[in-house]
Design an enzyme around this catalytic site. Structure first.
Site, PDB file in Angstrom:
ATOM      1  N   GLU A  88      -7.002  -9.052   6.093  1.00  9.30           N
ATOM      2  CA  GLU A  88      -7.462  -7.983   5.119  1.00  9.30           C
ATOM      3  C   GLU A  88      -8.239  -8.477   3.771  1.00  9.30           C
ATOM      4  O   GLU A  88      -7.695  -9.424   3.689  1.00  9.30           O
ATOM      5  CB  GLU A  88      -5.958  -7.172   4.464  1.00  9.30           C
ATOM      6  CG  GLU A  88      -5.182  -6.487   5.392  1.00  9.30           C
ATOM      7  CD  GLU A  88      -3.920  -5.898   4.799  1.00  9.30           C
ATOM      8  OE1 GLU A  88      -3.926  -6.024   3.504  1.00  9.30           O
ATOM      9  OE2 GLU A  88      -3.006  -5.670   5.421  1.00  9.30           O
ATOM     10  N   GLU A 144       2.397  -7.871   6.445  1.00 10.18           N
ATOM     11  CA  GLU A 144       2.873  -8.848   5.299  1.00 10.18           C
ATOM     12  C   GLU A 144       4.356  -8.859   5.207  1.00 10.18           C
ATOM     13  O   GLU A 144       5.083  -8.472   4.019  1.00 10.18           O
ATOM     14  CB  GLU A 144       2.246  -8.191   4.011  1.00 10.18           C
ATOM     15  CG  GLU A 144       0.798  -8.106   4.250  1.00 10.18           C
ATOM     16  CD  GLU A 144      -0.051  -7.860   2.879  1.00 10.18           C
ATOM     17  OE1 GLU A 144       0.800  -7.079   2.080  1.00 10.18           O
ATOM     18  OE2 GLU A 144      -1.138  -8.301   2.674  1.00 10.18           O
TER      19      GLU A 144
HETATM   20  C1  GAL Z   1      -1.889  -5.242   1.405  1.00  6.51           C
HETATM   21  C2  GAL Z   1      -1.055  -4.479   2.500  1.00  6.51           C
HETATM   22  C3  GAL Z   1      -2.109  -3.143   2.696  1.00  6.51           C
HETATM   23  C4  GAL Z   1      -2.610  -2.685   1.529  1.00  6.51           C
HETATM   24  C5  GAL Z   1      -3.224  -3.642   0.798  1.00  6.51           C
HETATM   25  C6  GAL Z   1      -3.856  -3.019  -0.596  1.00  6.51           C
HETATM   26  O1  GAL Z   1      -0.825  -5.960   0.764  1.00  6.51           O
HETATM   27  O2  GAL Z   1      -1.042  -5.102   3.516  1.00  6.51           O
HETATM   28  O3  GAL Z   1      -1.101  -2.457   3.413  1.00  6.51           O
HETATM   29  O4  GAL Z   1      -1.470  -2.220   0.757  1.00  6.51           O
HETATM   30  O5  GAL Z   1      -2.548  -4.857   0.451  1.00  6.51           O
HETATM   31  O6  GAL Z   1      -4.515  -4.134  -1.432  1.00  6.51           O
END
Ligand code: GAL
Ligand code: ZN
Length: 655
Positions: free
Chosen positions: A309, A152
């Site tokens: 994610e 990110e």
């Molecule tokens: C994203 C990140 C992850 C984790 C996740 C939690 O921003 O890439 O590492 O922090 O959010 O929601």
């Protein structure tokens, strides 16, 4: 975009895995459970740096080697992080100049994550050294399916105001404007005595006593996005020296992140990957999910993409972290797939016992496998297996919505007609209205080819270039239909007002001219002659060639046009000069019927067609379909019924 390089065939299931938190016996249990859950792809080494290089120049790969071999032996593919997302404490101790600096000149210290300045040469050098070692070690490992650059990029550190960044900004500006006089003209520096005699006088838009120069702020956004893209390129180049595997990084097309212009990033990715989290601070989080998925598909040029994610249940970074109801995670996952994702991944595999994200959900919760959450994961996995043949097909859309980071940055300048008008709200409202009518919308860049669309919606496109405005006008002249909403076409790329009346760039196309804006106070509304209401905005508008479709009955502009329609060439162009429910107008234009809470989306390709029906509501929905529901295996004979909360993916056959 070039052809897409999906890491795993079918519609894959994946997750982030942070084994550094656990002992080796847990790793074994993890791989066994991953196999049980049908996990195909695992992201490791995302935050690996301080474990891989515990002190400067001392490397320890044993743990990662072991995890990689365990996953490989389990038949699981690697989405391998370069490990550079967060610098280890020794680096920021040795080189505190790596730390980012906020607009007020204060340093952001380590102790969280991503504490590095995007322009820091020291950080870059150390990071690339690590990337080289990781790439040489694993670059031709048979389990390697994808490189995951950093994590990110720009989530926290996108805008750095340190002296190193200031110098990099000056260099970027030199490249853009060549002559200092050109920069002065572009930024309008004659106003408020801001004229620069030399590049060295220019600073990033650090906190000032009063309003700052808006053109300078927009350029700083552009610079900052380019700077992190430069970091991506540098890591990707090292990876490509040692490995043939596709390379990507996870985008953040999600409601609260706005610092990266992903239109410029997308062409550099071998596959587009996005992270998406439901935001319960928004009125309609699932509508935003659909929008984000459509925008991600736009970034992928219509080709399949990866959901890199999402959360299985609650996140832990909102004020109130709602969990997901039974079935909700499955509906949301399939919404991404319906809108073009060929891979559904989660943060993270096993819920942390320690650290900043210990209250964040995971595929495997603290309570273990005898849980609803785990059973939902198994259910999702089964569904993704059964719909695997969908992979590679593309989403059918006949409507487009134009989206621009330039407009987002500039429309929300420090001084503007109304602080209540925010770019993303206007975009979401337009997308939501289309979605509720059952229209599937491509979210694309201004300037993109519009010829295949029946309708193009242009919400709040405040900043637009001559070329992009012309592309919209040409589309309409050739028979297209466009709906433009207020605060569009106002400035050029330098944030310079287009003189002669608003909405400058679109006056001729829309056949209107506005003399002044008249925003409304929060809570205030005006009545429209078509029975609707308007909020937020009105303007002193008159028609030149357009016809009036609705006018204000009260408020600051009684009798003034609020909605207009203009014949332009062979096409039609509507202007909506207030914030109003767009459904009626769009329904008339598209002839669509309301589908309410259900998403009905079709993916097609190679002569195959798949109808996704995802019922986010509580009442059953019915829609015409013939074929086989891949999820239940049952035949669908003319009419498909999906219960409240249910999902269906029908392989269509001719009736
Ligand atoms: C994203 C990140 C992850 C984790 C996740 C939690 O921003 O890439 O590492 O922090 O959010 O929601
Ligand atoms: Zn900096």
């Amino acid at each position: 975009m070039k052809h897409v390089r999906m890491p795993v065939p079918g519609v894959s299931l994946g997750c982030d895995y942070n084994p550094e938190q656990w002992s080796p016996d847990v790793w074994r249990e993890d791989v066994a459970l991953m196999r049980q859950a049908g996990v195909d792809l695992v992201a490791v080494n995302i935050f690996g740096w301080s474990n891989l290089e515990p002190s400067p120049g001392e490397y320890r790969f044993d743990d990662l080697d072991e995890v990689v071999e365990l996953l490989h032996a389990g038949g699981i593919k690697l989405n391998l992080g370069t490990g550079t997302s967060s610098p280890p404490p020794w680096l920021t101790t040795l080189h505190p100049e790596v730390l980012p600096v906020a607009a007020d000149g204060t340093t952001r210290f380590p102790g969280g994550r991503q504490a590095w300045c995007p322009s820091s040469p020291v950080f870059r050098e150390r990071a690339l050294d690590l990337v080289g070692r990781v790439a040489r070690r694993y670059g031709d490992h048979p389990a390697l399916a994808l490189w995951h650059v950093s994590n990110e990029l720009g989530c926290h550190n996108a805008l750095c105001y340190c002296e190193t960044s200031a110098e990099a900004f000056r260099n970027w500006l030199r490249g853009r404007y060549r002559k200092i006089e050109t920069l002065n003209a572009a930024w309008g520096t004659s106003f408020w005595s801001q004229r620069y005699g030399d590049w060295s006088e220019i600073q990033p838009p650090r906190l000032a006593l009063s309003l700052r120069n808006p053109a300078q702020i927009v350029d700083f956004h552009r610079f900052s996005s380019d700077e992190l893209l430069g970091h991506y390129r540098a890591e990707a180049a090292v990876l490509r020296e040692h490995s043939e595997a596709p390379v990507t990084t996870n985008f953040m097309v999600t409601a609260h992140i706005r610092n990266l212009d992903y239109w410029s990033w997308a062409p550099e990715m071998d596959v587009i990957a996005n992270d998406h989290y439901l935001d319960h601070r928004l009125g309609d989080p699932v509508a935003e999910l659909s929008f984000a998925a459509d925008l991600t598909r736009g970034l992928a040029g219509g080709r399949p993409w990866m959901l890199m994610e999402q959360a299985a249940g609650a996140v832990n970074w909102q004020p109130h972290n709602l969990t997901k109801a039974p079935g909700e995670m499955i509906r949301n996952s399939l919404t991404h797939v319906a809108r073009g994702a060929d891979s559904v991944c989660f943060f993270q595999w096993r819920a942390s016992a320690q650290g900043a994200e210990k209250f964040h959900s995971a595929l495997l919760p603290h309570a273990g496998t005898d849980t609803l959450a785990w059973r939902e994961v198994l259910r999702l996995s089964g569904i993704l297996d059964r719909i695997g043949e969908v992979a590679g097909t593309e989403v059918e859309a006949d409507t487009a919505l134009l989206f621009s980071w330039d407009s987002w940055w500039s429309a929300e300048g420090e001084a503007r007609p109304s602080q209540a008008v925010t770019y993303l709200d206007q975009v979401h409202a337009a997308h939501r209205a289309l979605r509720e009518l059952g229209a599937t919308t491509d979210v694309i860049a201004p300037g993109a080819d519009l010829s295949r669309y029946r309708l193009v919606v242009v919400p709040c496109l405040y900043m637009v270039s001559d070329t992009d405005a012309q592309a919209i006008a040409d589309y309409v002249a050739g028979g297209g239909r466009v709906v433009v909403t207020f605060f569009s076409g106002i400035v050029d790329e330098r944030d310079r007002i287009r003189l002669g009346g608003y909405p400058g760039a679109f006056r001729d196309l829309l056949g209107v001219v506005a003399e002044e804006f008249a925003p409304l106070l929060p809570g205030m509304s005006v009545s429209l002659s078509n029975g609707g209401t308007g909020t937020l905005w009105t303007e002193r508008l008159r028609v030149t060639t357009a016809t009036v479709e609705a006018e204000y009955l009260d408020g600051p502009m009684p009798g003034i046009p609020a909605i207009t329609r203009n014949q332009y060439g062979d096409g039609l162009a509507w202007y909506v000069a207030t914030k109003t429910d767009l459904s009626d107008l769009l329904r008339t234009i598209t002839g669509a019927r309301q589908t309410g809470q259900a998403e009905i989306v079709r993916r097609t390709g190679d002569g195959r067609g798949y109808l996704f029906v995802i019922n986010h509501g509580t009442d059953p929905v019915e829609c015409p379909a013939t074929g086989h529901d891949l999820i239940t295996g049952q035949a669908v004979d003319g009419l498909l019924r999906v219960e409240g909360g249910g999902v269906a993916v029908v392989r269509e056959e001719a009736p």
